[in-house]
Design a protein around this motif. Structure first.
Motif, PDB file in Angstrom:
ATOM      1  N   HIS A 175       0.804  -1.221   0.000  1.00 41.89           N
ATOM      2  CA  HIS A 175       0.000   0.000   0.000  1.00 41.89           C
ATOM      3  C   HIS A 175       0.840   1.275   0.000  1.00 41.89           C
ATOM      4  O   HIS A 175       0.289   2.368   0.152  1.00 41.89           O
ATOM      5  N   CYS A 176       2.150   1.160  -0.181  1.00 40.20           N
ATOM      6  CA  CYS A 176       3.002   2.348  -0.263  1.00 40.20           C
ATOM      7  C   CYS A 176       2.665   3.117  -1.537  1.00 40.20           C
ATOM      8  O   CYS A 176       2.566   2.527  -2.620  1.00 40.20           O
ATOM      9  N   ARG A 177       2.492   4.421  -1.430  1.00 44.14           N
ATOM     10  CA  ARG A 177       2.144   5.230  -2.605  1.00 44.14           C
ATOM     11  C   ARG A 177       3.370   5.581  -3.449  1.00 44.14           C
ATOM     12  O   ARG A 177       3.235   5.909  -4.629  1.00 44.14           O
ATOM     13  N   THR A 178       4.543   5.533  -2.833  1.00 47.29           N
ATOM     14  CA  THR A 178       5.785   5.810  -3.571  1.00 47.29           C
ATOM     15  C   THR A 178       6.784   4.674  -3.322  1.00 47.29           C
ATOM     16  O   THR A 178       7.850   4.887  -2.725  1.00 47.29           O
ATOM     17  N   PRO A 179       6.477   3.487  -3.790  1.00 50.11           N
ATOM     18  CA  PRO A 179       7.346   2.336  -3.516  1.00 50.11           C
ATOM     19  C   PRO A 179       8.644   2.399  -4.309  1.00 50.11           C
ATOM     20  O   PRO A 179       8.654   2.237  -5.535  1.00 50.11           O
ATOM     21  N   ARG A 180       9.741   2.623  -3.639  1.00 55.37           N
ATOM     22  CA  ARG A 180      11.026   2.710  -4.316  1.00 55.37           C
ATOM     23  C   ARG A 180      11.375   1.418  -5.049  1.00 55.37           C
ATOM     24  O   ARG A 180      12.042   1.435  -6.083  1.00 55.37           O
ATOM     25  N   ASP A 270      19.917   7.162 -11.919  1.00 56.35           N
ATOM     26  CA  ASP A 270      19.386   7.886 -10.766  1.00 56.35           C
ATOM     27  C   ASP A 270      18.166   7.142 -10.234  1.00 56.35           C
ATOM     28  O   ASP A 270      17.113   7.128 -10.865  1.00 56.35           O
ATOM     29  N   THR A 271      18.282   6.519  -9.074  1.00 51.94           N
ATOM     30  CA  THR A 271      17.204   5.738  -8.490  1.00 51.94           C
ATOM     31  C   THR A 271      16.587   6.478  -7.309  1.00 51.94           C
ATOM     32  O   THR A 271      17.135   7.483  -6.846  1.00 51.94           O
ATOM     33  N   PRO A 272      15.473   5.993  -6.773  1.00 56.17           N
ATOM     34  CA  PRO A 272      14.875   6.632  -5.593  1.00 56.17           C
ATOM     35  C   PRO A 272      15.733   6.521  -4.336  1.00 56.17           C
ATOM     36  O   PRO A 272      15.396   7.125  -3.321  1.00 56.17           O
ATOM     37  N   ALA A 327       4.376  11.841  -9.593  1.00 55.13           N
ATOM     38  CA  ALA A 327       4.503  13.236  -9.182  1.00 55.13           C
ATOM     39  C   ALA A 327       5.835  13.501  -8.484  1.00 55.13           C
ATOM     40  O   ALA A 327       6.459  14.544  -8.685  1.00 55.13           O
ATOM     41  N   ASN A 328       6.289  12.547  -7.679  1.00 58.35           N
ATOM     42  CA  ASN A 328       7.516  12.749  -6.908  1.00 58.35           C
ATOM     43  C   ASN A 328       8.788  12.538  -7.723  1.00 58.35           C
ATOM     44  O   ASN A 328       9.786  13.218  -7.506  1.00 58.35           O
ATOM     45  N   TYR A 329       8.746  11.566  -8.643  1.00 60.53           N
ATOM     46  CA  TYR A 329       9.969  11.194  -9.336  1.00 60.53           C
ATOM     47  C   TYR A 329       9.932  11.409 -10.848  1.00 60.53           C
ATOM     48  O   TYR A 329      10.966  11.264 -11.501  1.00 60.53           O
ATOM     49  N   THR A 330       8.772  11.702 -11.406  1.00 57.95           N
ATOM     50  CA  THR A 330       8.539  11.852 -12.842  1.00 57.95           C
ATOM     51  C   THR A 330       8.721  10.516 -13.555  1.00 57.95           C
ATOM     52  O   THR A 330       9.297   9.577 -13.018  1.00 57.95           O
ATOM     53  N   THR A 331       8.259  10.462 -14.799  1.00 56.23           N
ATOM     54  CA  THR A 331       8.360   9.229 -15.579  1.00 56.23           C
ATOM     55  C   THR A 331       9.798   8.966 -16.024  1.00 56.23           C
ATOM     56  O   THR A 331      10.082   7.937 -16.633  1.00 56.23           O
ATOM     57  N   GLY A 332      10.725   9.872 -15.710  1.00 57.31           N
ATOM     58  CA  GLY A 332      12.121   9.666 -16.046  1.00 57.31           C
ATOM     59  C   GLY A 332      12.746   8.479 -15.351  1.00 57.31           C
ATOM     60  O   GLY A 332      13.836   8.033 -15.726  1.00 57.31           O
ATOM     61  N   LEU A 333      12.081   7.940 -14.338  1.00 59.26           N
ATOM     62  CA  LEU A 333      12.566   6.725 -13.683  1.00 59.26           C
ATOM     63  C   LEU A 333      12.760   5.592 -14.687  1.00 59.26           C
ATOM     64  O   LEU A 333      13.610   4.727 -14.501  1.00 59.26           O
ATOM     65  N   PHE A 334      11.950   5.605 -15.722  1.00 53.10           N
ATOM     66  CA  PHE A 334      11.989   4.522 -16.706  1.00 53.10           C
ATOM     67  C   PHE A 334      12.243   5.061 -18.112  1.00 53.10           C
ATOM     68  O   PHE A 334      11.603   4.660 -19.079  1.00 53.10           O
TER      69      PHE A 334
END
Length: 347
Positions: A175-180, A270-272, A327-334
């Motif tokens: 249920h984490c909303r920002t699961p790293r 660049d990871t969370p 919102a926190n990390y943007t789609t740039g994660l992928f």
């Protein structure tokens, strides 16, 4: 039977906290915007609705407390007005436990999470951070400054409302909303078998399981007091170690390209968890003051998280399933195209 009101009960920390308190003998009312009920809660748990940011939130909260409760647990106190809502209940509430954040700490040069974007702005702590270490100044401009103001306002109440503030590390679990962990799970599901990690993959951003946070809530409720306590797991793996653990759980092999320094290109490596310097908590105060003994380690809790994320990603696109992550990390994660372009340039 002692009574407890848990605000934000439908969230990642609230769900296990309600269960922990109920199983410890508390008569719990679980409060959330929709009055959600978790299937893991005992039948005796009551539910109620409350929009913490509604104009009448203070009055509505007061109505839920009624003539009084022994405990209020607040997962969603972010603003000064939220602290005032709790302060208004002094005299009708025995004690409180409020979730704060490790993001409030600053190093000896005044660098903090708020200065990350500045030249040489990454904080560099001398060692594991302790509750007595400096924090950012209270204010209303950032998440960290608002949390500090909230902490100080509540601690100032003293015996009027004894409050334990839990400075949470990087929260993980269902249920984490920002699961790293999404960073590695999604890449594996997408068939990515090469990855780039900045800072040689040695970044350490101390995690905390929702189960361990719930245990800290339970212990703090049993021993009321005005204090701040760090909240973290007993282990703090590096980002490279986390990636390897996720690979093992998903049965894949990944080649990791380690970069000695910051991300070599925007959205690459660049990871969370990626920090140039370790962010590790000292947990001795929680052990000493409330008898904290962690219920799980990061490694032992990870299989459930990976299983949950895998199931969610098969049901819906990650941008729909985890909008707060976007919102926190943007789609740039992928941003696989940018990663492939950088990798190709290294050959």
């Amino acid at each position: 039977m002692k009574t407890a009101l848990v605000i934000g009960a439908a969230g990642q920390i609230g769900r296990p906290a309600v269960r922990a308190l109920a199983e410890d003998g508390w008569a719990v009312t679980a409060v959330s915007r929709r009055g959600t009920r978790d299937e893991a809660w005992p039948d005796e748990v009551r539910t109620a609705r409350l929009d913490r940011d509604a104009e009448d939130a203070g009055a509505a909260l007061g109505a839920l407390v009624g003539d009084g409760v022994d405990l209020v647990v607040d997962m969603v106190a972010f603003q000064r007005r939220h602290g005032q809502q709790l302060a208004d209940l002094a005299g009708r509430v025995g004690s409180a436990v409020v979730i704060s954040s490790g993001a409030i700490y600053e190093d000896e040069r005044g660098r903090s999470f708020d200065t990350q974007g500045e030249p040489d702005g990454w904080p560099r702590y001398a060692g594991p951070v302790r509750e007595s270490d400096p924090t950012v100044a209270p204010g209303d401009s950032t998440y960290g400054t608002r949390k500090v103001r909230l902490e100080r306002d509540l601690l100032a109440l003293g015996e009027k409302l004894p409050t334990t503030l839990l400075r949470a590390a990087a929260v993980h679990g269902r249920h984490c909303r920002t699961p790293r962990e999404l960073y590695f799970v999604k890449r594996n599901l997408d068939g990515r078998r090469r990855r780039v990690l900045a800072y040689k993959g040695e970044s350490r951003f101390h995690p905390v399981s929702v189960r361990n946070l719930a245990e800290l809530v339970r212990l703090s409720a049993a021993r009321p007091g005005s204090r701040v306590l760090n909240a973290a797991d007993p282990d703090c793996p590096t980002v490279a170690e986390i990636g390897a653990m996720v690979d093992g759980l998903m049965g894949v092999e990944t080649q990791t390209v380690l970069v000695d320094g910051p991300p070599p290109a925007e959205t690459v490596g660049d990871t969370p968890w990626s920090l140039p310097h370790p962010f590790v908590f000292d947990m001795s105060a929680a052990e000493r003051e409330v008898g904290y003994r962690p219920l799980t380690t990061y490694a032992d809790a990870l299989p459930e998280t990976v299983s949950w994320l895998t199931e969610r990603l098969r049901e819906q696109d990650w941008t729909e399933g985890f909008p707060t992550m976007v919102a926190n990390y943007t789609t740039g994660l992928f941003d696989y195209a940018a990663e492939d372009a950088w990798l190709a340039a290294q050959q």
